[in-house]
Design a protein around this motif. Structure first.
Motif, short mmCIF file in Angstrom:
data_model
loop_
_atom_site.label_atom_id
_atom_site.label_comp_id
_atom_site.label_asym_id
_atom_site.label_seq_id
_atom_site.Cartn_x
_atom_site.Cartn_y
_atom_site.Cartn_z
N THR A 226 4.12 73.63 38.98
CA THR A 226 2.79 73.49 39.74
C THR A 226 2.14 72.51 39.45
O THR A 226 1.28 72.38 38.49
CB THR A 226 2.61 74.79 40.20
N LYS A 227 2.16 71.89 40.13
CA LYS A 227 1.02 70.35 40.15
C LYS A 227 -0.59 70.33 40.51
O LYS A 227 -0.57 71.57 41.32
CB LYS A 227 0.66 69.16 40.94
N GLY A 228 -1.70 70.56 40.25
CA GLY A 228 -2.97 71.03 40.03
C GLY A 228 -2.81 72.66 40.34
O GLY A 228 -3.62 73.00 40.28
N GLU B 224 -8.79 64.70 32.74
CA GLU B 224 -10.16 63.28 32.82
C GLU B 224 -8.50 62.39 33.14
O GLU B 224 -8.50 61.78 32.66
CB GLU B 224 -10.69 64.01 31.30
N CYS B 225 -8.12 62.40 33.75
CA CYS B 225 -6.59 61.88 34.20
C CYS B 225 -6.83 62.06 35.58
O CYS B 225 -7.19 63.19 36.15
CB CYS B 225 -5.34 62.31 33.64
N GLN B 226 -7.43 60.75 36.28
CA GLN B 226 -6.23 60.90 38.16
C GLN B 226 -4.98 60.74 38.50
O GLN B 226 -5.39 59.79 39.41
CB GLN B 226 -7.41 60.17 38.66
N CYS B 227 -3.76 60.80 37.94
CA CYS B 227 -2.68 60.17 38.14
C CYS B 227 -2.24 61.31 38.57
O CYS B 227 -1.66 60.80 40.05
CB CYS B 227 -1.97 60.20 36.65
N GLY B 228 -3.05 61.98 39.10
CA GLY B 228 -1.91 63.23 39.94
C GLY B 228 -0.49 64.54 39.77
O GLY B 228 -0.64 65.15 40.54
N ASP B 229 -0.34 63.79 38.44
CA ASP B 229 0.77 64.68 37.80
C ASP B 229 0.20 65.77 36.84
O ASP B 229 0.74 65.43 35.73
CB ASP B 229 1.62 63.52 37.59
N HIS B 230 -0.54 66.16 36.98
CA HIS B 230 -1.33 67.28 36.51
C HIS B 230 -1.06 68.98 37.01
O HIS B 230 -1.11 69.60 38.27
CB HIS B 230 -2.27 67.42 35.33
N GLY B 231 -0.62 69.63 35.59
CA GLY B 231 -0.62 71.01 36.84
C GLY B 231 0.37 72.01 34.82
O GLY B 231 -0.58 71.54 33.90
#
Length: 431
Positions: free
Chosen positions: A47-49, A177-184
């Motif tokens: 799940t992203k975010g 601390e990354c703005q790629c949007g591919d974290h969760g």
């Protein structure tokens, strides 16, 4: 938690016909995966975010649920939960809710958690932060750990995920601390297949439990700056192979409990089994693969437990092995004299007595800087992997993982090099 180290297809064709149930294992794993090696994120509980909410099989212990009782007790506890905390202390309300819910069988408690949903769980979580007249929260962190641990160990896997999603204190904060949007967050799957009551790993070993395969070699630091903690785990497990299985366990509902120590007192930290994920790989510590489906995930759960007890992943970036040894063993470490001509003898003697040893390298806070002709990273933590007393050398092991080239996986240092490149050596009892 202790997923196998090798790609299971590397040996499947050779081993299946010689292992009882081998062909069934292949069929079971193929069926579970359903697709080829090119599985994408759609096959992961990712799940992203946020945190995944996935229904998983669960056989509740205890008697069958009584829906009427669960509804009545849940409503009564709900009324207490939303009472005015300025009139009744938050601690009193929390204790009343606990007294109402603790007697419920797991299946009924799970029904209450599901019925409460986001609103009820967020309210329960918020009460733990309400401060009294002295500025102290209703529950200190140890009481919170006890509360969340009981909840997470008791309810269904889905109920545990609801708690992990809507009760923030049960999960550590994770800011990549990354703005790629591919974290969760992701729920690792793993390649275990069950045949006739026995589990087989990727390399066709029968295992009696998920913690059996834990080894100090199963370490890849990941993206958090937690070398001080992870390499201390390596040191402790190498000195005492029974330590990790005794301090990390998989609960019946899939949650994970890790025992750490606070001022010498044991604290059980129970966690939802999701881990930080980003850029197509596990962001946390793992074993010999970055693939979230098949990674040995127990290092990531150790890391997550430390993040919970310290207040977030940001709070465990950078540190000293001394503090890690206290967290892991509850015992007070001792510092060795780097300038002693008998350093190798003392290190070998301590290792022979079951003590764990870890070191820190000199530097200005950036482990990308190299030392000793590129053999060491600056501002980095290692564990003492071996000692050559006759040759006057010590061998350092790196928590960055056992790569194919073994580059920087281990480094032998003479006594003069040790005094030049090391800033601290700590040892601790592990038995």
């Amino acid at each position: 938690m202790g997923y196998g180290r090798n790609n299971w297809r590397q040996v499947a064709g050779f081993a299946a016909e010689f292992i009882p149930g081998g062909e069934a294992v292949i069929d079971a794993v193929d069926l579970a995966r359903g697709v080829s090696e090119g599985v994408g994120l759609s096959r992961l509980n990712y799940t992203k975010g946020g945190h995944p909410l996935v229904e998983l099989p669960w056989q509740p212990p205890g008697p069958p649920p009584d829906p009427q009782r669960a509804e009545a007790v849940g409503q009564q506890a709900w009324n207490v939960l939303f009472a005015d905390e300025t009139r009744y202390s938050a601690r009193s309300l929390l204790d009343q809710v606990g007294n109402l819910l603790v007697p419920l069988p797991p299946a009924e408690l799970d029904m209450v958690v599901r019925r409460w949903g986001q609103q009820g769980l967020e309210r329960w979580d918020s009460l733990t932060h309400v401060e009294d007249e002295n500025g102290e929260p209703a529950y200190d962190w140890r009481r919170q750990a006890e509360l969340f641990g009981w909840l997470l160990r008791t309810v269904s896997p889905y109920g545990a995920m609801l708690i992990g999603t809507w009760m923030p204190c049960s999960q550590p904060e994770y800011d990549p601390e990354c703005q790629c949007g591919d974290h969760g967050w992701v729920l690792p799957e793993g390649p275990f297949a069950q045949v006739d009551g026995a589990y087989f790993t990727q390399n066709w070993q029968r295992v009696s439990g998920s913690t059996e395969a834990m080894s100090w070699q199963d370490m890849d630091q990941g993206r958090f700056g937690t070398c001080w903690f992870l390499t201390s785990i390596q040191a402790v497990i190498q000195a005492n192979p029974q330590h990790a299985p005794g301090h990390l366990r998989l609960e019946a509902n899939g949650t994970v409990t890790c025992t750490l120590y606070d001022h010498g007192r044991a604290v059980d930290i129970t966690m939802v089994p999701d881990l930080p994920y980003g850029h197509g790989r596990l962001w946390s510590a793992a074993g010999h693969t970055e693939d979230a489906r098949y990674a040995e995930t127990w290092p990531g759960y150790y890391e997550k437990a430390a993040a919970i007890i310290r207040g977030g992943y940001d709070e465990i970036v950078g540190g000293w092995a001394y503090d890690a040894f206290c967290l892991l063993t509850g015992k007070v470490p001792q510092e060795l004299d780097l300038n002693s001509p008998w350093l190798c003898h003392e290190a070998a003697d301590r290792r022979g007595r079951g003590q764990a040893l870890a070191v820190g390298t000199v530097g200005r806070g950036d482990d990308r800087e190299k030392l000793a002709g590129g053999r060491l990273a600056a501002s980095h933590a290692y564990f003492v992997k071996d000692v050559d007393v006759a040759g006057g050398r010590i061998c350092l092991g790196n928590p960055w993982g056992d790569g194919a080239t073994r580059q920087m996986w281990e480094c032998w240092l003479t006594l003069d090099e040790a005094r030049t490149y090391l800033c601290k050596v700590d040892a601790v009892e592990t038995w």
